[in-house]
Design a protein around this motif. Sequence first.
Motif, PDB file in Angstrom:
ATOM      1  N   SER A  98       0.820  -1.216   0.000  1.00 40.52           N
ATOM      2  CA  SER A  98       0.000   0.000   0.000  1.00 40.52           C
ATOM      3  C   SER A  98       0.852   1.265   0.000  1.00 40.52           C
ATOM      4  O   SER A  98       0.343   2.355  -0.249  1.00 40.52           O
ATOM      5  CB  SER A  98      -0.929   0.006   1.214  1.00 40.52           C
ATOM      6  OG  SER A  98      -0.206   0.384   2.366  1.00 40.52           O
ATOM      7  N   LEU A  99       2.154   1.127   0.297  1.00 47.96           N
ATOM      8  CA  LEU A  99       3.004   2.321   0.323  1.00 47.96           C
ATOM      9  C   LEU A  99       3.341   2.788  -1.083  1.00 47.96           C
ATOM     10  O   LEU A  99       3.735   3.930  -1.290  1.00 47.96           O
ATOM     11  CB  LEU A  99       4.299   2.028   1.080  1.00 47.96           C
ATOM     12  CG  LEU A  99       4.118   1.590   2.522  1.00 47.96           C
ATOM     13  CD1 LEU A  99       5.452   1.253   3.134  1.00 47.96           C
ATOM     14  CD2 LEU A  99       3.419   2.666   3.339  1.00 47.96           C
ATOM     15  N   ARG A 100       3.178   1.896  -2.041  1.00 48.37           N
ATOM     16  CA  ARG A 100       3.613   2.218  -3.396  1.00 48.37           C
ATOM     17  C   ARG A 100       2.461   2.630  -4.308  1.00 48.37           C
ATOM     18  O   ARG A 100       2.666   3.179  -5.363  1.00 48.37           O
ATOM     19  CB  ARG A 100       4.303   0.992  -4.022  1.00 48.37           C
ATOM     20  CG  ARG A 100       5.590   0.629  -3.338  1.00 48.37           C
ATOM     21  CD  ARG A 100       6.711   1.539  -3.822  1.00 48.37           C
ATOM     22  NE  ARG A 100       7.811   1.608  -2.874  1.00 48.37           N
ATOM     23  CZ  ARG A 100       8.769   0.699  -2.784  1.00 48.37           C
ATOM     24  NH1 ARG A 100       8.768  -0.330  -3.596  1.00 48.37           N
ATOM     25  NH2 ARG A 100       9.723   0.833  -1.894  1.00 48.37           N
ATOM     26  N   ARG A 101       1.256   2.275  -3.938  1.00 46.63           N
ATOM     27  CA  ARG A 101       0.134   2.598  -4.821  1.00 46.63           C
ATOM     28  C   ARG A 101      -1.062   3.089  -4.008  1.00 46.63           C
ATOM     29  O   ARG A 101      -1.087   2.974  -2.784  1.00 46.63           O
ATOM     30  CB  ARG A 101      -0.257   1.367  -5.638  1.00 46.63           C
ATOM     31  CG  ARG A 101      -0.751   0.221  -4.773  1.00 46.63           C
ATOM     32  CD  ARG A 101      -0.697  -1.073  -5.508  1.00 46.63           C
ATOM     33  NE  ARG A 101       0.677  -1.536  -5.617  1.00 46.63           N
ATOM     34  CZ  ARG A 101       1.059  -2.594  -6.319  1.00 46.63           C
ATOM     35  NH1 ARG A 101       0.195  -3.278  -7.014  1.00 46.63           N
ATOM     36  NH2 ARG A 101       2.319  -2.985  -6.333  1.00 46.63           N
ATOM     37  N   GLN A 102      -2.031   3.630  -4.729  1.00 45.20           N
ATOM     38  CA  GLN A 102      -3.244   4.120  -4.078  1.00 45.20           C
ATOM     39  C   GLN A 102      -4.094   2.927  -3.637  1.00 45.20           C
ATOM     40  O   GLN A 102      -4.304   1.997  -4.405  1.00 45.20           O
ATOM     41  CB  GLN A 102      -4.020   4.974  -5.085  1.00 45.20           C
ATOM     42  CG  GLN A 102      -4.809   6.087  -4.447  1.00 45.20           C
ATOM     43  CD  GLN A 102      -3.896   7.150  -3.820  1.00 45.20           C
ATOM     44  OE1 GLN A 102      -2.847   7.435  -4.335  1.00 45.20           O
ATOM     45  NE2 GLN A 102      -4.318   7.722  -2.698  1.00 45.20           N
ATOM     46  N   VAL A 103      -4.540   2.920  -2.399  1.00 48.32           N
ATOM     47  CA  VAL A 103      -5.378   1.819  -1.928  1.00 48.32           C
ATOM     48  C   VAL A 103      -6.667   2.353  -1.319  1.00 48.32           C
ATOM     49  O   VAL A 103      -6.786   3.534  -1.025  1.00 48.32           O
ATOM     50  CB  VAL A 103      -4.646   0.941  -0.888  1.00 48.32           C
ATOM     51  CG1 VAL A 103      -3.599   0.086  -1.555  1.00 48.32           C
ATOM     52  CG2 VAL A 103      -4.052   1.798   0.196  1.00 48.32           C
ATOM     53  N   ARG A 104      -7.624   1.436  -1.124  1.00 46.01           N
ATOM     54  CA  ARG A 104      -8.936   1.827  -0.612  1.00 46.01           C
ATOM     55  C   ARG A 104      -8.876   2.287   0.838  1.00 46.01           C
ATOM     56  O   ARG A 104      -9.495   3.281   1.218  1.00 46.01           O
ATOM     57  CB  ARG A 104      -9.909   0.638  -0.688  1.00 46.01           C
ATOM     58  CG  ARG A 104     -10.246   0.182  -2.085  1.00 46.01           C
ATOM     59  CD  ARG A 104     -11.527   0.796  -2.624  1.00 46.01           C
ATOM     60  NE  ARG A 104     -12.769   0.349  -2.017  1.00 46.01           N
ATOM     61  CZ  ARG A 104     -13.309  -0.862  -2.179  1.00 46.01           C
ATOM     62  NH1 ARG A 104     -12.665  -1.809  -2.828  1.00 46.01           N
ATOM     63  NH2 ARG A 104     -14.478  -1.142  -1.681  1.00 46.01           N
ATOM     64  N   LEU A 105      -8.137   1.554   1.661  1.00 42.09           N
ATOM     65  CA  LEU A 105      -8.135   1.868   3.086  1.00 42.09           C
ATOM     66  C   LEU A 105      -7.417   3.181   3.366  1.00 42.09           C
ATOM     67  O   LEU A 105      -6.369   3.458   2.794  1.00 42.09           O
ATOM     68  CB  LEU A 105      -7.442   0.750   3.866  1.00 42.09           C
ATOM     69  CG  LEU A 105      -8.230  -0.539   4.098  1.00 42.09           C
ATOM     70  CD1 LEU A 105      -7.447  -1.480   4.990  1.00 42.09           C
ATOM     71  CD2 LEU A 105      -9.584  -0.253   4.712  1.00 42.09           C
ATOM     72  N   SER A 106      -7.990   3.973   4.253  1.00 41.04           N
ATOM     73  CA  SER A 106      -7.372   5.246   4.625  1.00 41.04           C
ATOM     74  C   SER A 106      -6.133   5.000   5.469  1.00 41.04           C
ATOM     75  O   SER A 106      -5.902   3.901   5.956  1.00 41.04           O
ATOM     76  CB  SER A 106      -8.371   6.078   5.424  1.00 41.04           C
ATOM     77  OG  SER A 106      -8.586   5.468   6.674  1.00 41.04           O
ATOM     78  N   SER A 107      -5.340   6.050   5.648  1.00 40.47           N
ATOM     79  CA  SER A 107      -4.157   5.926   6.494  1.00 40.47           C
ATOM     80  C   SER A 107      -4.549   5.486   7.905  1.00 40.47           C
ATOM     81  O   SER A 107      -3.872   4.674   8.525  1.00 40.47           O
ATOM     82  CB  SER A 107      -3.427   7.259   6.569  1.00 40.47           C
ATOM     83  OG  SER A 107      -2.985   7.633   5.287  1.00 40.47           O
ATOM     84  N   HIS A 108      -5.657   6.024   8.370  1.00 39.54           N
ATOM     85  CA  HIS A 108      -6.099   5.667   9.715  1.00 39.54           C
ATOM     86  C   HIS A 108      -6.373   4.183   9.828  1.00 39.54           C
ATOM     87  O   HIS A 108      -5.931   3.526  10.763  1.00 39.54           O
ATOM     88  CB  HIS A 108      -7.369   6.452  10.077  1.00 39.54           C
ATOM     89  CG  HIS A 108      -7.088   7.846  10.502  1.00 39.54           C
ATOM     90  ND1 HIS A 108      -6.837   8.190  11.800  1.00 39.54           N
ATOM     91  CD2 HIS A 108      -6.992   8.986   9.789  1.00 39.54           C
ATOM     92  CE1 HIS A 108      -6.600   9.484  11.885  1.00 39.54           C
ATOM     93  NE2 HIS A 108      -6.685   9.992  10.667  1.00 39.54           N
ATOM     94  N   ALA A 109      -7.111   3.651   8.863  1.00 41.39           N
ATOM     95  CA  ALA A 109      -7.462   2.233   8.906  1.00 41.39           C
ATOM     96  C   ALA A 109      -6.211   1.376   8.803  1.00 41.39           C
ATOM     97  O   ALA A 109      -6.062   0.384   9.522  1.00 41.39           O
ATOM     98  CB  ALA A 109      -8.422   1.904   7.765  1.00 41.39           C
ATOM     99  N   ARG A 110      -5.278   1.791   7.930  1.00 39.69           N
ATOM    100  CA  ARG A 110      -4.067   0.990   7.768  1.00 39.69           C
ATOM    101  C   ARG A 110      -3.207   1.053   9.019  1.00 39.69           C
ATOM    102  O   ARG A 110      -2.561   0.083   9.393  1.00 39.69           O
ATOM    103  CB  ARG A 110      -3.288   1.462   6.539  1.00 39.69           C
ATOM    104  CG  ARG A 110      -3.904   0.936   5.249  1.00 39.69           C
ATOM    105  CD  ARG A 110      -3.098   1.333   4.049  1.00 39.69           C
ATOM    106  NE  ARG A 110      -3.243   2.752   3.765  1.00 39.69           N
ATOM    107  CZ  ARG A 110      -2.259   3.520   3.328  1.00 39.69           C
ATOM    108  NH1 ARG A 110      -1.066   3.018   3.127  1.00 39.69           N
ATOM    109  NH2 ARG A 110      -2.472   4.787   3.074  1.00 39.69           N
TER     110      ARG A 110
END
Lengths: 208, 213
Positions: free
Chosen positions: A123-135
């Motif tokens: 997820s650090l390299r591409r856009q993902v669904r989960l927000s920073s908070h969730a991750r």
Amino acid sequence: MSHAAPIETARDRGLVACTRCTRVWPMGQERCSRCGSPLVSRRTRSLQRVWAWLFVGMICYVPANIYPMLRTRTLFMTDESTILGGAIEIAHHGSYGIAAIIIIASVVIPIGKFIAIGYLALSLRRQVRLSSHARHKLYEFVEFIGRWSMIDVFVVAILSSLVQLSSVASINPGPAAITFALSVIFTMMSALSFDPRMIWDFPEDTTA
Amino acid sequence: MTDTAQTPVAEPELIACPQCDALYSAVAPGPGERATCLRCGTVLIAPRRNAFLRVIALAITMMILMFGATFFPFLQVRVSGFRNSSSVFDAALAFVDGPMLPLSVAVAALIVLIPVARAGLVLYVLVPLAMDRAPLRGATIAFRWAERLKPWSMAEIFVIGVAVALVKISDLARVDYGPAFWMFAALVVVITLQDGYLCRWTIWKALDKEARK
């Protein structure tokens, strides 16, 4: 704790933070003058280490499930049980709670951890669904829960030292005990190598 | 962030969240209150009244309990006239034969050595501070290691392991608890309390203040 509305990071300010004692220093300083820990603004290189530990951990997890964890010898029979086999046996005796603990600690948590760490690293390299908070919540959970997988190793240790009654009954560890312990240790190393600050580096969407 | 924070980087009041790098100027909360990161919720500062003394007392308690819990019989098993009792020390040495030796070392470290080492390191750091003396030589290294070892201290997991083990052999044999079992149970409570009282930031700040004198 005083601060102004949009969160400013130490890095935005040209500072590097010590993750051990939280103090900040000018960017470029290599060691924290207070606690002596090495200072890195983002441990970007550590991602390689995360992947390496993760893969070794996954590889160790395979024999841990194939080979027996426990060898039980009684007067009339010898029984070898794997992680899953042992849990199913306990469930047959009616102790569903304990069977569930073993399944969760030895199967659900390790596999969930493999997936979660892999996902976080990707997820650090591409856009993902989960927000920073969730991750970040996911990361904290992984870090917290990983140690609990050691339960099964301790169970084997207790049983093998306790049940040594000459010919009547004896329990000995199987080869899976060691590979399972290694798998847990390696995935813990993987999670510890991950730098959670990188989760927050993507431009945050406004909903978060 | 106020403007005053802009100039002095070495200003001790400026801290960053270790989890998300958010920058704050530290304001020590009152005893029992906690300062958390506004973005990710990580607890940054959580001072407690008399925390140093309490942590010291708990660390000493822990070392005594651990000594007893390690060497006294932990569990006892009986099958048709045969009996065997085992201590935590025996459990740690369960794998000592042959290729399992490294596992034995690891188990001993995780359930006994690392928890004891952490308590020892914390005592080394905190006892001089609690007596208002200068920290002993190498106190910062000692505390760094105490923090670093934290995830590898697994005494509480061992206790759950015992519960599972008991159920596993309940149809094979009769199991009785030894004195060490209760010591170990108390030990887990003590370790949990100790971690709750220990505020990293307060200790680092105390170590820092002393070092600059």
